[in-house]
Design a protein around this motif. Structure first.
Motif, PDB file in Angstrom:
ATOM      1  N   ASP A   1      11.040 -17.065 -28.643  1.00  0.00           N
ATOM      2  CA  ASP A   1      12.166 -16.135 -28.628  1.00  0.00           C
ATOM      3  C   ASP A   1      13.455 -16.869 -28.265  1.00  0.00           C
ATOM      4  OD1 ASP A   1      10.606 -13.965 -29.336  1.00  0.00           O
ATOM      5  OD2 ASP A   1      10.243 -13.345 -27.266  1.00  0.00           O
ATOM      6  N   PHE A   2      13.351 -17.758 -27.281  1.00  0.00           N
ATOM      7  CA  PHE A   2      14.500 -18.568 -26.901  1.00  0.00           C
ATOM      8  C   PHE A   2      14.933 -19.458 -28.070  1.00  0.00           C
ATOM      9  CE2 PHE A   2      15.885 -22.790 -25.351  1.00  0.00           C
ATOM     10  CZ  PHE A   2      17.066 -22.431 -24.715  1.00  0.00           C
ATOM     11  N   CYS A   3      13.975 -20.086 -28.744  1.00  0.00           N
ATOM     12  CA  CYS A   3      14.290 -20.976 -29.865  1.00  0.00           C
ATOM     13  C   CYS A   3      14.977 -20.218 -30.993  1.00  0.00           C
ATOM     14  CB  CYS A   3      13.021 -21.653 -30.368  1.00  0.00           C
ATOM     15  SG  CYS A   3      12.256 -22.777 -29.187  1.00  0.00           S
TER      16      CYS A   3
ATOM     17  N   CYS B   1      16.573 -26.266 -33.190  1.00  0.00           N
ATOM     18  CA  CYS B   1      16.061 -24.895 -33.300  1.00  0.00           C
ATOM     19  C   CYS B   1      16.391 -24.295 -34.660  1.00  0.00           C
ATOM     20  CB  CYS B   1      16.629 -24.043 -32.162  1.00  0.00           C
ATOM     21  SG  CYS B   1      15.890 -24.390 -30.544  1.00  0.00           S
ATOM     22  N   TRP B   2      17.573 -24.617 -35.194  1.00  0.00           N
ATOM     23  CA  TRP B   2      17.899 -24.131 -36.535  1.00  0.00           C
ATOM     24  C   TRP B   2      16.919 -24.702 -37.550  1.00  0.00           C
ATOM     25  CZ3 TRP B   2      19.234 -25.843 -41.384  1.00  0.00           C
ATOM     26  CH2 TRP B   2      19.850 -24.931 -42.241  1.00  0.00           C
ATOM     27  N   PHE B   3      16.564 -25.979 -37.398  1.00  0.00           N
ATOM     28  CA  PHE B   3      15.668 -26.643 -38.341  1.00  0.00           C
ATOM     29  C   PHE B   3      14.255 -26.065 -38.287  1.00  0.00           C
ATOM     30  CE2 PHE B   3      12.791 -30.086 -39.626  1.00  0.00           C
ATOM     31  CZ  PHE B   3      13.353 -30.480 -40.831  1.00  0.00           C
ATOM     32  N   PHE B   4      13.777 -25.724 -37.089  1.00  0.00           N
ATOM     33  CA  PHE B   4      12.397 -25.259 -36.942  1.00  0.00           C
ATOM     34  C   PHE B   4      12.260 -23.741 -36.842  1.00  0.00           C
ATOM     35  CE2 PHE B   4      11.698 -29.684 -35.659  1.00  0.00           C
ATOM     36  CZ  PHE B   4      10.516 -29.962 -36.332  1.00  0.00           C
TER      37      PHE B   4
ATOM     38  N   PHE C   1       8.776 -36.414 -31.943  1.00  0.00           N
ATOM     39  CA  PHE C   1       9.635 -35.519 -32.706  1.00  0.00           C
ATOM     40  C   PHE C   1       9.007 -34.123 -32.663  1.00  0.00           C
ATOM     41  CE2 PHE C   1      10.653 -39.453 -35.487  1.00  0.00           C
ATOM     42  CZ  PHE C   1      11.547 -39.910 -34.530  1.00  0.00           C
ATOM     43  N   GLY C   2       9.669 -33.136 -33.250  1.00  0.00           N
ATOM     44  CA  GLY C   2       9.167 -31.773 -33.181  1.00  0.00           C
ATOM     45  C   GLY C   2       9.693 -31.093 -31.922  1.00  0.00           C
ATOM     46  N   PRO C   3       9.518 -29.771 -31.805  1.00  0.00           N
ATOM     47  CA  PRO C   3      10.121 -29.034 -30.697  1.00  0.00           C
ATOM     48  C   PRO C   3       9.762 -29.557 -29.314  1.00  0.00           C
ATOM     49  CG  PRO C   3       9.427 -27.504 -32.396  1.00  0.00           C
ATOM     50  CD  PRO C   3       8.915 -28.859 -32.811  1.00  0.00           C
ATOM     51  N   HIS C   4       8.471 -29.784 -29.028  1.00  0.00           N
ATOM     52  CA  HIS C   4       8.099 -30.230 -27.686  1.00  0.00           C
ATOM     53  C   HIS C   4       8.746 -31.573 -27.336  1.00  0.00           C
ATOM     54  CE1 HIS C   4       5.012 -27.076 -27.778  1.00  0.00           C
ATOM     55  NE2 HIS C   4       4.942 -27.226 -26.466  1.00  0.00           N
ATOM     56  N   GLY C   5       8.587 -32.545 -28.220  1.00  0.00           N
ATOM     57  CA  GLY C   5       9.130 -33.864 -27.937  1.00  0.00           C
ATOM     58  C   GLY C   5      10.642 -33.883 -27.893  1.00  0.00           C
ATOM     59  N   GLU C   6      11.282 -33.132 -28.783  1.00  0.00           N
ATOM     60  CA  GLU C   6      12.743 -33.112 -28.800  1.00  0.00           C
ATOM     61  C   GLU C   6      13.303 -32.396 -27.569  1.00  0.00           C
ATOM     62  OE1 GLU C   6      14.675 -34.739 -30.585  1.00  0.00           O
ATOM     63  OE2 GLU C   6      13.706 -35.185 -32.488  1.00  0.00           O
ATOM     64  N   PHE C   7      12.622 -31.344 -27.104  1.00  0.00           N
ATOM     65  CA  PHE C   7      13.070 -30.680 -25.878  1.00  0.00           C
ATOM     66  C   PHE C   7      12.978 -31.656 -24.703  1.00  0.00           C
ATOM     67  CE2 PHE C   7      13.048 -25.802 -26.328  1.00  0.00           C
ATOM     68  CZ  PHE C   7      13.606 -25.870 -27.592  1.00  0.00           C
TER      69      PHE C   7
END
Length: 263
Positions: free
Chosen positions: A47-49, A207-210, A174-180
């Motif tokens: 939801d945050f993303c 977040c826009w990308f994923f 890369f990806g949400p977890h790693g990028e965060f």
């Protein structure tokens, strides 16, 4: 990891920590251990993303909104300081001239930079267009730094320092977890008043990308891999580069996704 790889990583970590300590001291804030930030648990809140993605999506592409030019100028200067640290650590930055992306994945990036002391940067003009395009974004201006016969844009400098201090240093994927995780570690190296801009360039675009509205079904849900309507990351467009600063509430929500604050 070989002894040479370990030596480069130790040098890089020492330089990054000293830089983060100075940033905290200037702000009168307590220093944080970057290695502990990298180890804290993380909970991804979709939801945050989606909310971050929607804010990015609706932001206009305009020149100097709300007089933000000074903030971007300071961000560019800070990125150049960090770029010099990369050189002090023994890493040479070169523009990528081959087909596609320079690295298969985050493991390839980390392993090759640590073992060879070279970072190849996928140039902004190949993904976002030439200098001066995209609403005259200030990070799309020439930086005055030349590498491999190319003058790098400020955005190229920014992506280089993020690859090194966000990913190579602690092995963030890369990806949400790693990028965060990469963003959380890297933010600590910037003055606090620049965090809203850095967050937009990193988490806003991610977040826009994923999770962006262009990927969702009509009911607002995201199709998963193998489901109708799912668009693989390799076929997704790059996010348009916009000028915006996220509010403190959003940054606080981001920090709350991680475990107890490290000291």
């Amino acid at each position: 990891m070989t002894s040479d790889d370990q030596g480069l990583t130790v040098r890089l970590g020492t330089l990054a920590q000293s830089h983060a300590d100075r940033a905290a001291a200037r702000a009168g804030a307590p220093a944080v251990r970057l290695d502990r930030l990298a180890a804290d648990p993380l909970r991804i809140d979709e939801d945050f993303c989606r909310a971050v993605a929607d804010r990015y999506d609706t932001a206009p592409t305009v020149r100097d909104p709300a007089g933000m030019a000074r903030g971007y100028a300071r961000l560019a200067e800070e990125n150049l300081r960090q770029f010099r640290l990369i050189g002090e650590a023994g890493i040479r930055v070169l523009p990528w001239s081959g087909p596609g992306q320079p690295y298969r994945d985050s493991r390839d990036l980390v392993a090759r930079v640590r073992s060879r002391g070279r970072l190849h940067v996928f140039l902004t003009r190949h993904g976002h267009g030439p200098a001066g395009a995209g609403g005259e974004h200030p990070l799309r201006a020439p930086s005055g730094v030349r590498a491999g016969g190319e003058e790098l844009l400020h955005n190229d400098i920014f992506r280089a320092v993020h690859d090194v201090f966000g990913h190579v240093l602690y092995g963030n994927t890369f990806g949400p977890h790693g990028e965060f995780r990469a963003t959380r570690c890297h933010l600590a190296m910037y003055p606090a008043d620049l965090h809203p801009l850095v967050f937009a360039e990193l988490v806003g675009q991610l977040c826009w990308f994923f999770y962006g509205p262009h990927l969702r079904r009509p009911d607002g849900t995201l199709p998963r891999r193998g489901e109708p309507g799912y668009l693989p990351p390799a076929r997704r467009p790059y996010p348009p580069q916009k000028q915006l600063a996220y509010d403190r509430h959003t940054l606080d929500r981001f920090a709350a996704l991680f475990g107890p604050p490290s000291r």
